[in-house]
Design an enzyme around this catalytic site. Sequence first.
Site, PDB file in Angstrom:
ATOM      1  CG  ASN A  13      -1.544   1.400   1.390  1.00 31.06           C
ATOM      2  OD1 ASN A  13      -1.581   2.003   0.482  1.00 31.06           O
ATOM      3  ND2 ASN A  13      -2.278   1.750   2.475  1.00 31.06           N
ATOM      4  CE  LYS A  15       0.600   3.403   4.749  1.00 29.04           C
ATOM      5  NZ  LYS A  15       0.377   3.723   6.224  1.00 29.04           N
ATOM      6  CG  HIS A  99      -5.721   2.251   4.832  1.00 21.99           C
ATOM      7  ND1 HIS A  99      -5.281   3.062   5.913  1.00 21.99           N
ATOM      8  CD2 HIS A  99      -4.671   1.008   4.998  1.00 21.99           C
ATOM      9  CE1 HIS A  99      -4.058   2.829   6.362  1.00 21.99           C
ATOM     10  NE2 HIS A  99      -3.639   1.622   5.483  1.00 21.99           N
ATOM     11  CD  GLU A 101      -2.861   5.878   6.409  1.00 22.71           C
ATOM     12  OE1 GLU A 101      -2.868   5.606   5.297  1.00 22.71           O
ATOM     13  OE2 GLU A 101      -1.855   5.067   7.099  1.00 22.71           O
ATOM     14  CD  GLU A 171      -3.495  -2.497   7.221  1.00 21.44           C
ATOM     15  OE1 GLU A 171      -2.669  -2.737   6.498  1.00 21.44           O
ATOM     16  OE2 GLU A 171      -4.154  -1.527   6.882  1.00 21.44           O
ATOM     17  N   GLY A 177       2.430   2.375  10.425  1.00 12.75           N
ATOM     18  CA  GLY A 177       3.350   3.333  10.477  1.00 12.75           C
ATOM     19  C   GLY A 177       3.952   3.765  11.891  1.00 12.75           C
ATOM     20  CB  SER A 217       5.097  -1.964  11.762  1.00 15.43           C
ATOM     21  OG  SER A 217       4.741  -0.606  12.121  1.00 15.43           O
TER      22      SER A 217
HETATM   23  C1  PEP Z   1      -0.687   0.100   5.818  1.00 16.80           C
HETATM   24  O1  PEP Z   1      -0.700   1.318   5.496  1.00 16.80           O
HETATM   25  O2  PEP Z   1      -1.757  -0.419   5.385  1.00 16.80           O
HETATM   26  C2  PEP Z   1       0.328  -0.202   6.757  1.00 16.80           C
HETATM   27  C3  PEP Z   1       0.362  -1.469   7.180  1.00 16.80           C
HETATM   28  O3  PEP Z   1       1.343   0.429   6.718  1.00 16.80           O
HETATM   29  P1  PEP Z   1       2.738   0.164   7.400  1.00 16.80           P
HETATM   30  O4  PEP Z   1       3.377  -1.093   7.040  1.00 16.80           O
HETATM   31  O5  PEP Z   1       3.680   1.486   7.150  1.00 16.80           O
HETATM   32  O6  PEP Z   1       2.492  -0.046   8.999  1.00 16.80           O
END
Ligand code: PEP
Length: 257
Positions: A13, A15, A99, A101, A171, A177, A217
């Site tokens: 992803n 973003k 997501h 976000e 998630e 992040g 992460s």
């Molecule tokens: C995401 O944005 O779906 C995500 C898992 O980000 P990160 O791996 O940076 O935590």
Amino acid sequence: MNRRYRKTIIAGNWKMNKTATETKKFAEDLKAIMPKAKWCDVVICCPFVNIPAALRAFKDLRIAVGAENLFYEPSGAYTGEVSADMLKDLGVKYVIIGHSERRQYFGETDVTVNKKVHAALEAGLHPIICVGESLEQREMNITMDLIALQVKSAFAGVPAEKARKCVVAYEPIWAIGTGKTATAEQANEVCNAIRATIRHLYGARVARSVTIQYGGSMNPKNAAELLAQPDVDGGLIGGAALKPDQFVEIINAANQE
Ligand code: PEP
């Protein structure tokens, strides 16, 4: 993961990162280090404007391209929005829906997530449906109830034959992040509960065929342990998917399991 019943999917992803030029460069760098054989499906979900460049750049690598969002109406006066058919027509295969976000900054709710899931499936796209709890919700001990509600809402009105085409990404918001990863046990516990909810909705056959990813992460250091869990069928990867070497290490981890 359990390759006998379902696909392992490693999805990036991006973003709001990378230009079309940087997309091409990423693909070139990736090509030099990508393993010859892959035992998982690989997807890059990128910003809308990079999709044509990504489709061209990733074709030889057999990496599918996904979008990060769509709008649920088929067409009309919705300035700035992009429909499921527009994505499908370009050659997009997957689309991230709900997501955290988007829930946090753009007002997405379980209701709009459900409408988007229907729109994606109708167009023949595979939705990657994101669910997850905040740290506060985890500490209040309501993770399982909340996730079950998010999953039931996302799948409301979706028939079994279409439910099979969905991917669910667990998630935890506190892990996105932040560099904080859920432990492998925590990730598997929730992914297992998501499968149980799908089983409750559609029965065992559908439940065992749905790919359930972990995201938050994930990186080359923790990927193997997370992917070794029986109910973790892949990863949705943010930061580490922006760097070809790290992304390939995660693909290699999925190859070894
Ligand atoms: C995401 O944005 O779906 C995500 C898992 O980000 P990160 O791996 O940076 O935590």
